[in-house]
Design a protein around this motif. Structure first.
Motif, short mmCIF file in Angstrom:
data_model
loop_
_atom_site.label_atom_id
_atom_site.label_comp_id
_atom_site.label_asym_id
_atom_site.label_seq_id
_atom_site.Cartn_x
_atom_site.Cartn_y
_atom_site.Cartn_z
N ILE A 92 37.49 36.17 62.49
CA ILE A 92 39.02 36.31 62.72
C ILE A 92 39.63 37.60 63.59
CG2 ILE A 92 41.26 36.14 61.35
CD1 ILE A 92 39.46 34.87 59.35
N GLU A 93 40.33 37.38 64.54
CA GLU A 93 40.95 38.38 65.34
C GLU A 93 42.58 38.32 65.38
OE1 GLU A 93 40.08 40.13 69.71
OE2 GLU A 93 39.43 38.29 69.28
N LEU A 94 43.10 39.53 65.41
CA LEU A 94 44.59 39.51 65.58
C LEU A 94 44.66 39.95 67.00
CD1 LEU A 94 46.00 41.49 62.43
CD2 LEU A 94 46.19 38.89 62.99
N VAL A 95 45.74 38.95 67.74
CA VAL A 95 45.83 39.19 69.22
C VAL A 95 47.49 39.57 69.40
CG1 VAL A 95 44.09 38.37 70.05
CG2 VAL A 95 45.96 36.86 69.75
#
Length: 97
Positions: A92-95
């Motif tokens: 999971i990644e925040l952008v």
């Protein structure tokens, strides 16, 4: 021969935002991709849904929920266990938006 304009009034994202449906569409799109990836890995490895459930420590009904692309009400923990049950890792990644 007339040229087609490169853009007519905006993007799909703008349109969805105007309708107030952008977040819902994004959530469902993300879930569809995850469900597809998990199902693809399951089938390639010939893992039955019952075996997947056992690996996840849950029921076959819960596996069906995970694999249902329209069901966005699945916890991150459940998605992580589903991914691991087919030899994958959930990332999971925040952008920036």
């Amino acid at each position: 021969m007339s040229e087609t304009p490169s853009s007519i009034g905006g993007t799909l994202e703008d349109f969805l935002e105007e309708l107030g449906e952008r977040d819902a569409v994004y959530s469902e799109a993300i879930k569809r991709v995850l469900a597809w990836q998990i199902e693809d890995a399951r089938q390639k490895q010939s893992i039955t849904k019952s075996d997947m459930a056992a690996r996840m420590g849950t029921s076959r009904t819960q596996v069906e929920r995970v694999l249902d692309p329209r069901n966005v009400a699945v916890s991150l923990d459940t998605l992580d266990r589903a991914a691991r049950s087919v030899g994958k890792k959930l990332l999971i990644e925040l952008v920036d938006v």
